[in-house]
Structures are given as C-alpha cells and as structure tokens.
Scaffold this motif. Structure first.
Motif, PDB file in Angstrom:
ATOM      1  N   MET A   1     -27.671  39.064  65.341  1.00  0.00           N
ATOM      2  CA  MET A   1     -27.911  39.449  63.952  1.00  0.00           C
ATOM      3  C   MET A   1     -28.226  38.230  63.087  1.00  0.00           C
ATOM      4  SD  MET A   1     -27.809  42.715  63.604  1.00  0.00           S
ATOM      5  CE  MET A   1     -27.622  42.872  61.838  1.00  0.00           C
TER       6      MET A   1
ATOM      7  N   CYS B   1     -31.779  37.442  63.556  1.00  0.00           N
ATOM      8  CA  CYS B   1     -32.618  38.382  62.790  1.00  0.00           C
ATOM      9  C   CYS B   1     -32.711  37.963  61.327  1.00  0.00           C
ATOM     10  CB  CYS B   1     -32.056  39.792  62.901  1.00  0.00           C
ATOM     11  SG  CYS B   1     -32.172  40.521  64.547  1.00  0.00           S
TER      12      CYS B   1
ATOM     13  N   GLY C   1     -34.966  34.964  61.025  1.00  0.00           N
ATOM     14  CA  GLY C   1     -36.356  35.405  61.142  1.00  0.00           C
ATOM     15  C   GLY C   1     -36.846  36.086  59.885  1.00  0.00           C
ATOM     16  N   SER C   2     -35.987  36.889  59.258  1.00  0.00           N
ATOM     17  CA  SER C   2     -36.363  37.559  58.014  1.00  0.00           C
ATOM     18  C   SER C   2     -36.630  36.559  56.907  1.00  0.00           C
ATOM     19  CB  SER C   2     -35.241  38.524  57.601  1.00  0.00           C
ATOM     20  OG  SER C   2     -35.510  39.098  56.348  1.00  0.00           O
TER      21      SER C   2
ATOM     22  N   PHE D   1     -28.772  43.498  54.904  1.00  0.00           N
ATOM     23  CA  PHE D   1     -28.195  43.002  56.153  1.00  0.00           C
ATOM     24  C   PHE D   1     -26.669  42.999  56.088  1.00  0.00           C
ATOM     25  CE2 PHE D   1     -32.355  41.232  57.461  1.00  0.00           C
ATOM     26  CZ  PHE D   1     -32.318  41.577  58.801  1.00  0.00           C
TER      27      PHE D   1
END
Length: 730
Positions: free
Chosen positions: A389, A392, A395-396, A431
């Motif tokens: 996570m 992620c 990356g976001s 998130f």
C-alpha cells in the motif's frame, strides 16, 4: 443450593420461583427474597443490554439452513455450552438432527428462544422481549440484579473503588478487586433506584462478561442471526452529560470538559482520549500565538525573516517535549484516580479471541491458546500488505507530480499546480480510509488475545502507511522538488508548501462536518423508511405502534467506531504542527480551531448520534505515546532542515556545508530535548506516594482480614447466620 450456571438445578429453582415468586436461590448457595428486591424497586429497573433478532415475514423466501450450517452456527454461538437440556434447545437440536435442512424462519425462532433460555437459566439474567413497531425485529432487553453483579464481580476480581472514608488522608481513593465479604469498604453510588455499588458502566461490563462466557455475541452478529448487540443508555446519566458536554452551544465551546463524568459513562478509553484532546488543545494556545506572530513577520517579509525560523524551530521542539512530558504526568494521575494503574496486567481476554481450550501451564486453570508462531506469520503478511500500500501511495504521488509539471510553458501550468495540490490532499484522505479498513481486517485476522495487544498491533501496522501517505508530498516539496524540478510554484518552495498545508487543514475542517452530517442523515433515512412501512401496515388494517421505544430509537443510530480513527487523525495533525511549522506557522492555530470543533462534534456524536459503546478500560493512550515521541524528534529534523535549506545566510553554501550545519543544530536541539525530558519525572511524587499507600491499605484491609477470618470465633459467627426461608416479605 446450586453451583454457578448449574444446569438442571437452575431449572428447578426457576420453576419454584414461578410457583412461589417470593423465593429463589442465588448462584452461590445463599437464599434471597425476590419480593424484597421488588419492594426496593418501586420504579421499573433500567435495562443494561439489548439484543435485536430479525423477524422474517411469514412466507418470506429466505434460504434454508442446512444441517451442516446449523451445526456450525450452534457450535460457534453457544461456545460448546450444553444447551440441549433446555426445552427449546432440545427442540432446536432435534430439528437440526432429524431434518436435512430447516426453514430459516423456524431456525431463527428456535435459536432466539434457546438464547433466551441460556440467558435466563444459565446466566441468571432477566429478559423482556417485544417486537419492533414495523414487526420485522424482536428486541430482547437484559438486566442483572445487584446479586448477579456481585457474584460476577467477585468471580473475575473486578476492580472497584474503596470508600473515601477508609483512608481520608490520601489524595486519590484506592481501588481493589471486589470481594463480597467486604461489601462495606467499597464506595456506594446514587442510581436510578437508590444506593448501589455499581455504576452504569460497571453493570454493562459485568453483564457482558456473564453473557460472553456462554454466548458468542460476535458470531451471532457475524452470521446475521442477530442484527445488533449493544449496551443501553442510562437516560439519567446521558441527560446530565448532554447538558454539560454533548451540545454545540457557545457556552460549552471553551468550557473545560467533565472528564470524570465522561469516563464514568463511556469508560476509561474514551475518557482518556478526550482528556488527551483537551490537554492538547490547551497546550496549542502558546504555539498558536507565537506562530501567528511569525506568520505576520513572514507576510511583511522583513529583513532576515527567514533567519528567525531557527528560533521558531527551537520553540516548537521545546513545546513538543514539554507537552509530552506533562501529559505523561497527567496520564499517571488519571490512571490512579480511575483505578487503572494495573489494568494491563489484569486485562481480560477479548471476546473475539479464538483459541484451542487447554489447561494453563502457569495457573492450572482452563484457558484458550493460540499459537504465537501462527500469529507472527500473519503479522509478517500484514506488514507486507502495508508495504504494498505504501508503494501504491508513492506511485500515486509520482503520477500527480508528473501531471503538475509535464509542460511548464503551458498557459494552464499555474492552474495545474493548484489542481494537483487539491488532488493530492484528496488522495491522502481516500488512501487513509481504504487502508484503515484493510488494517482493521488484518488485525482481526491476527487474533490477538487482549484489547491492548490488538490496538498496539493496529497502531504499528498503520503508522508507517499513514506517515508516508500524509507527509510524502510535503517532504518532497520541502527537500527534493528544487533539486529534481529545479523550480517551485511561483519560484518559492516554502510558499508552495504553505499552500499545500492550508488545503490539508481546510479539508480536515470539512471532514469534521461530514462526520456529523452522515450519521444524522443515516438516522433520518432509516426512520423515514420505517415510518413508511408502519403506514403501509396501518393501511392494511394491522394495529401497530406509531412511536418508537427507546431501544428502537437507539437501534436506528450508528454504532460508535471507537476513538482509534480519531487518535489517528489527530496524530497526523500533530505531525503537521511539529514537522512543518516553519513552512506554515499558522498550523498550530488551525489545529487549535480544528480541535475545538473536534471536541464538540465528538461529544455530539457520542451523546446523540451513535449507540452507547462498550465502556472499554485503558491504563494510558498506549502506543500513540511512542508515536508522538517519534513525531517530535522527526519534527526537529524536518524543521531545522527546512530552515537551513531556505535561509539566506546559507544560500551560497555547498550542500555538504549545509548538511554539516544541519547536523550541528539538529544534534544540539535533540540533546536539549533529552535533558528536559530526563529532568521531568513521568510520574509525580504525589502519585508514587499514593501507589505505595494504596498497596499497604489494600493489604491491611483484605489480606490481614482474610487471616483473621480463619479464627474459630469468626467461623462461629458465620455458622450462626440465619438461613431460614421465609414465606412472606417485609
């Protein structure tokens, strides 16, 4: 006489009580006069707990319950208790055994009746059943009498407050495990029907302890065999708390919170959270004033205004250290005042904990065991999920940065900067929500034995993710953006960081409003739908109630999720204050405003918009304390790093020189923090004295008295106790 929860003997006594209601036996060999209890209760006794069972309509097309499913449900719900000697329990088991499948409606009815028999006969609790006004639910109210509570408190060594007259010299009243042989030494409280030894939260804890020893309430709701299980509000106590705390009037906005009343109604865990929040709010006043002054200096852009950032860094570092040290002292006072100083050593097993029955090698008593190796394997898997996570999130953020800077010469470049900042703030919240639910599921899967171990695992699991998710874009702007992109928005990375932080605080304010609006809308919508159904039933000629009972009103409210998410939100906010105060000196002031609203909205949520939560105990704020310590240390590093990077004095210095300057200043401030924290004791002297005095007092009252009771004269007095069973009452 009977043994506690003793099978057929309890049935015999129940039948005797039905024929001669003035007489019944308690669970420990003594005789009580039920008429005497009823004479004392001129008004109806308040109820402690509520179970809500579904009531399917006749002819509804619900699934049939197969024999395997029914056996699984019964095994997990009744925790291996022998229920088939009970009339309905015998019928239920016979139907399951004789049929390949049993009708869902019939199974639910037999299961509910069996649960009532277990609660009434084996648990010794009183119940009352009634249908909801729209005829789709059956409510079961549960109450325990004083004698049941005393038996359970004695059985589990439930800690209770000693009467202040026992030791009038002490600052804090002592607490000790309850013993029925020493009733007079414990404090009495005013209640709905006179003096009692048990407060509302004591009743709820003891009643749930009795229920969960024989019924797995979590499995009942997990399999949707029961729609809800919740403690009921004590309306007198709730009305008092609403008037003092649970409203949005200006009179209560700056008023000191009634922490002891909050704790006495909602439990120590919630009481500690609001005590910490109020303490944090008061300590934010000083940095808010100083930060506002520094903000004015920044706006005016006076000469060397960037150099005074070092002074603000030191002020915030010292403030953070003093705040945490004095909170530890205040927390230790609350622990001894509330009798929680030994809570973690005496903590009971979580009702949700599942394990293999065995005899403890330490105590030689029955216990449930779960392999620590299995739990560690699950924890490794959970941390792997957390790292995925985190990837992620990174990356976001990378995608947002590419969008913001893909074409610097375009006319919409400035607009894309602002849109990117807004999208980044939103993705932080999104998130957080997604991982929040995932982290809870993973921690449940790990199967921790106590609530403290459960929460510690949840906190550690969440902290790394929250740190990266909440601060990665801000740290990128502060330290890396000028190196990677060679320029910042409007040529000033500090200003871009300020804009980003301002947006984050603005969204936090908006989310506080959403937390109040959503439960209100949910309550309104469910009530509206039920009103429509009642109107249809009336139109069809059925006689139905138009008004809801208090149980029904509470059922419509949302379940309170606990203070975990509130802690997490405020710890992240504390990070904004301590990590980026140089970039945004208004952060403490905005945090103060947000916290004022957080207290008021949280009080409204607890007192009016959610069901009463289970009153969990707590000794301290747990692992959040360690995370706060980490945040203050990280705050020193980040703020001094920002000050060095943005200072005009070091603008011409090489990166290596800037690093050396940063390390020197940062180490000096950290040493100063350490000296201050070492100089302030975590536990005040008055608390240490009280702890030592309480230990001697409890030993003198209970242990020495226990030795005296073995004397023959004391035994003779005990033998002379009147055991006569009377045929009439007073």
């Amino acid at each position: 006489s009977t043994q506690r929860h003793g099978g057929a003997y309890s049935i015999l006594i129940l039948r005797v009580a039905m024929k001669r209601p003035h007489l019944a036996g308690d669970k420990d060999g003594h005789t009580v006069l039920l008429s005497q209890v009823r004479m004392q209760d001129a008004r109806p006794s308040p109820w402690d707990y509520c179970l809500v069972f579904p009531l399917p309509e006749v002819g509804s097309r619900e699934r049939a319950i197969t024999q395997v499913m029914a056996a699984t449900y019964l095994e997990q719900v009744f925790r291996g208790v022998k229920y088939d000697f009970l009339p309905t329990g015998r019928t239920l088991w016979g139907r399951v055994q004789s049929l390949g499948a049993i009708d869902y409606t019939e199974f639910l009815e037999l299961l509910r009746k069996t649960c009532i028999e277990v609660i009434s006969v084996k648990c010794g609790l009183s119940t009352r059943q009634f249908t909801s006004r729209d005829k789709d639910e059956i409510y079961v109210k549960i109450v325990a009498d004083e004698n049941d509570l005393k038996l359970q408190a004695d059985k589990q060594n439930y800690r209770m407050k000693l009467d202040a007259s026992i030791d009038p010299k002490t600052t804090f009243a002592a607490h000790a495990p309850y013993d029925r042989d020493f009733n007079k030494v414990f404090q009495m409280y005013d209640s709905y029907h006179g003096k009692t030894m048990f407060r509302s939260l004591d009743r709820i804890r003891l009643v749930e302890s009795i229920l969960t020893s024989l019924l797995n309430l979590q499995m009942l709701t997990h399999y949707k065999l029961c729609r809800a299980v919740f403690p009921l509000h004590d309306m007198d106590g709730l009305s008092s708390l609403r008037a003092q705390w649970g409203n949005l009037s200006l009179r209560t906005l700056f008023k000191r919170q009634p922490i002891d009343e909050i704790r006495n109604y909602f439990g120590e865990k919630i009481g500690l959270y609001y005590s910490w929040l109020g303490f944090y709010r008061r300590w934010l006043i000083l940095p808010s004033l100083v930060g506002f002054a520094f903000f004015i200096v920044q706006v005016l852009k006076t000469n060397h205004f960037k150099e005074i950032n070092f002074a603000f860094c030191i002020i915030i570092a010292l403030w953070g250290t003093l705040f945490l040290e004095f909170w530890k002292r205040h927390q230790s006072e609350l622990a001894i005042r509330w009798g929680m100083e030994e809570f973690e050593q005496e903590e009971t097993v979580r009702p949700a904990f599942e394990g293999t029955p065995r005899i403890s090698p330490v105590t030689d008593k029955p216990e449930k065991f779960y392999s620590p190796t299995k739990r560690r394997v699950k924890q490794v898997f959970s941390m792997t999920v957390a790292l995925i996570m985190v990837a992620c999130v990174i990356g976001s953020v990378g995608g947002i940065m590419i969008y913001k800077n893909k074409d610097r010469t375009a006319a919409d470049f400035a607009t894309r900067q602002k849109i990117g900042a807004l999208v980044n703030a939103i993705q932080i919240k999104v998130f957080n929500v997604i991982y929040g639910y995932l982290a809870v599921w993973l921690t449940n899967w790990e199967n921790h034995q106590t609530d403290t171990a459960y929460e510690d695992s949840l906190i550690y699991k969440t902290f790394l993710f929250q740190f990266v998710n909440s601060y990665n874009s801000l740290l990128y702007i502060a330290f890396l953006k000028r190196l990677v992109e060679e320029q910042c928005q409007e040529g000033d990375c500090l200003m871009e960081l300020t804009i980003q932080l301002g947006i984050v605080f603005g969204i936090s304010l908006a989310l506080n409003l959403v937390e109040i609006i959503l439960p209100s809308l949910s309550d309104w919508w469910s009530t509206r739908q039920e009103d429509k159904k009642v109107a249809r039933l009336q139109a069809a000629g059925m006689q139905v109630r138009t008004r809801m009972t208090q149980c029904e009103e509470q059922m419509k409210l949302a379940a309170y999720p606990g203070p975990y998410r509130d802690y997490l939100k405020l710890i992240v906010q504390f990070g904004y204050v301590t990590l980026f105060c140089v970039a945004f000196p208004l952060a403490p002031l905005l945090a103060l405003i947000v916290n004022l609203l957080e207290i008021r909205f949280g009080a409204l949520l607890l007192c009016k918009l959610t069901r009463r939560p289970y009153p969990h105990g707590a000794q301290d704020i747990g692992s959040w304390q360690m995370i706060l310590e980490v945040m203050t240390v990280a705050g020193v590093m980040v703020n001094i790093g920002i000050a060095v990077r943005t200072s005009d004095t070091f603008a011409g210095a090489s990166p290596l020189v800037q690093l050396a300057i940063f390390l020197c200043i940062e180490h000096l401030v950290l040493i100063l923090k350490y000296v201050i924290s070492s100089a302030i004791p975590d536990v005040p002297t008055v608390v240490k004295v009280a702890q030592a005095r309480h230990k001697i007092l409890v030993d003198r009252i209970f242990h020495q008295a226990a030795i005296v009771e073995k004397d023959d004269s004391e035994a003779a007095v005990a033998e002379a106790v009147d055991q006569t069973v009377y045929d009439d009452d007073f």
